[in-house]
Scaffold this active site. Structure first.
Site, mmCIF file in Angstrom:
data_model
loop_
_atom_site.group_PDB
_atom_site.id
_atom_site.type_symbol
_atom_site.label_atom_id
_atom_site.label_comp_id
_atom_site.label_asym_id
_atom_site.label_seq_id
_atom_site.Cartn_x
_atom_site.Cartn_y
_atom_site.Cartn_z
ATOM 1 N N HIS A 170 -1.029 1.989 10.954
ATOM 2 C CA HIS A 170 -1.600 0.577 10.966
ATOM 3 C C HIS A 170 -3.184 1.048 10.772
ATOM 4 O O HIS A 170 -4.024 1.068 11.501
ATOM 5 C CB HIS A 170 -1.538 0.017 12.313
ATOM 6 C CG HIS A 170 -0.222 -0.648 12.495
ATOM 7 N ND1 HIS A 170 0.254 -1.833 11.916
ATOM 8 C CD2 HIS A 170 0.906 0.036 13.028
ATOM 9 C CE1 HIS A 170 1.441 -2.141 12.453
ATOM 10 N NE2 HIS A 170 1.918 -1.154 13.207
ATOM 11 N N GLU A 189 -5.218 -1.248 9.639
ATOM 12 C CA GLU A 189 -6.009 -2.518 10.151
ATOM 13 C C GLU A 189 -6.300 -2.459 11.677
ATOM 14 O O GLU A 189 -6.993 -3.236 12.041
ATOM 15 C CB GLU A 189 -5.291 -3.784 9.572
ATOM 16 C CG GLU A 189 -4.109 -4.119 10.606
ATOM 17 C CD GLU A 189 -2.808 -3.234 10.785
ATOM 18 O OE1 GLU A 189 -2.758 -2.174 10.034
ATOM 19 O OE2 GLU A 189 -1.971 -3.785 11.303
ATOM 20 N N CYS A 207 3.817 -0.908 8.241
ATOM 21 C CA CYS A 207 4.772 -0.814 9.095
ATOM 22 C C CYS A 207 5.863 -1.732 8.789
ATOM 23 O O CYS A 207 6.567 -1.183 7.896
ATOM 24 C CB CYS A 207 4.258 -1.144 10.723
ATOM 25 S SG CYS A 207 5.240 -0.766 11.807
#
Lengths: 80, 230
Positions: free
Chosen positions: B202, B204, B96
């Site tokens: 994202h 994660e 990002c």
């Protein structure tokens, strides 16, 4: 010396903000506006020798204010 | 904790923190819980990154996203070291805002512009690599529209450097499955040596079913970590 730096998207890059404004203008009856381009304006105050300060303003614009991948810039000296 | 024969636990990872980063903890947590990696934080004013195998540039609003997303962070002392590290073949993962910083630092080509519809988009989307199934991963960005000139796009395509593209749940890459107007639905790109990955979604945040309804992000991390650990 004061310098006005305008940074905007290159002509071939979609400018959604400009397009949104143009469409709103059209809805308000301004059918003659073919396009709107939005620019960001920076004013740099660089005291000292005019030639030198213009070079500095241009260097700052090239290196920091504009990203040449998608943006162009112009530097204009403002009347003191 | 161990992927195949690779011992990822011993991977030395540095997660860079900028003022406004807020996915740093998510990255450290994912790497620790799923791979046993103990990351260290690196503050943006540090001019050195120390001995690391991987640098992670986490997401969100470095320097408040003022000026251009990622642009102020790209000039911070730590990024000069990260650039040298990447140029020397070091592995970097930018997620990002981290992807925005990578393009502003010119570690990766292109630029990330305001989303086509000018909205901040925060929702799960589907992305896929050339070999993966559609993966459900969240995005959260206002400036994620990937742009590069035609020469760069041709180069990326010819050399298979487009890491991920936005698609629908069936894997179809189309205008409708493109959330932000990115050219050629590009959601992430690799460096020439594929050791640097920048992506807007994202992974994660999608490593645990309990935390977001998808664990597909782990496949992305698995793929990248395996590649850089080889």
């Amino acid at each position: 010396m004061k310098y006005e730096v305008l940074v905007q998207l290159k002509g071939e890059v979609l400018d959604p903000e400009g397009r949104a404004i143009q469409e709103t203008l059209k809805s308000q009856g301004f059918h003659g506006v073919a396009s709107v381009q939005v620019a960001k304006r920076y004013v740099l105050d660089i005291p000292g020798d005019a030639d030198q300060s213009e070079k500095i303003a241009t260097e700052i614009s090239q290196k920091y204010l504009a990203n040449p991948v998608a943006q162009t810039f112009s530097v204009k000296r403002l009347p003191s | 904790m161990i992927q195949g024969s690779l011992n990822l636990e011993s991977l030395r990872v540095g997660v860079v923190q900028f003022p406004g980063s807020n996915c740093d903890v998510d990255c450290v947590d994912s790497l620790n819980r799923h791979y046993g990696i103990k990351s260290k934080y690196i503050w943006h004013t540090s001019s050195t990154i120390g001995d690391v195998d991987l640098i992670v540039l986490p997401g969100r609003f470095s320097f408040g996203d003022y000026f251009r997303s990622g642009a102020l962070a790209s000039h911070s002392p730590v990024m000069q070291s990260v650039k040298k590290f990447a140029d020397a073949g070091g592995a970097v993962l930018g997620i990002c805002n981290g992807f925005q910083i990578l393009v502003e630092t010119k570690i990766l080509p292109g630029m990330l512009l305001h989303n086509e519809k000018l909205q901040f988009i925060c929702k799960p989307v589907f992305i896929k690599s050339q070999s993966s199934r559609p993966l459900k991963i969240p995005i959260a960005h206002g400036e994620g529209r990937y742009f590069a000139d035609q020469n760069v796009l041709n180069h990326l395509e010819k050399n298979n450097l487009v890491a991920y593209r936005y698609c629908d749940e069936n894997g179809e890459v189309s205008r409708e499955s493109n959330p932000n107007g990115s050219l050629q639905n590009i959601a992430g790109v690799y460096s020439e040596n594929r050791k640097v990955l920048g992506m807007m979604p994202h992974p994660e945040r999608a490593c645990d079913l309990l935390l977001g309804g998808s664990a597909d992000g782990k496949e992305i991390l698995d793929d990248f970590l395996k590649r850089i650990a080889l």
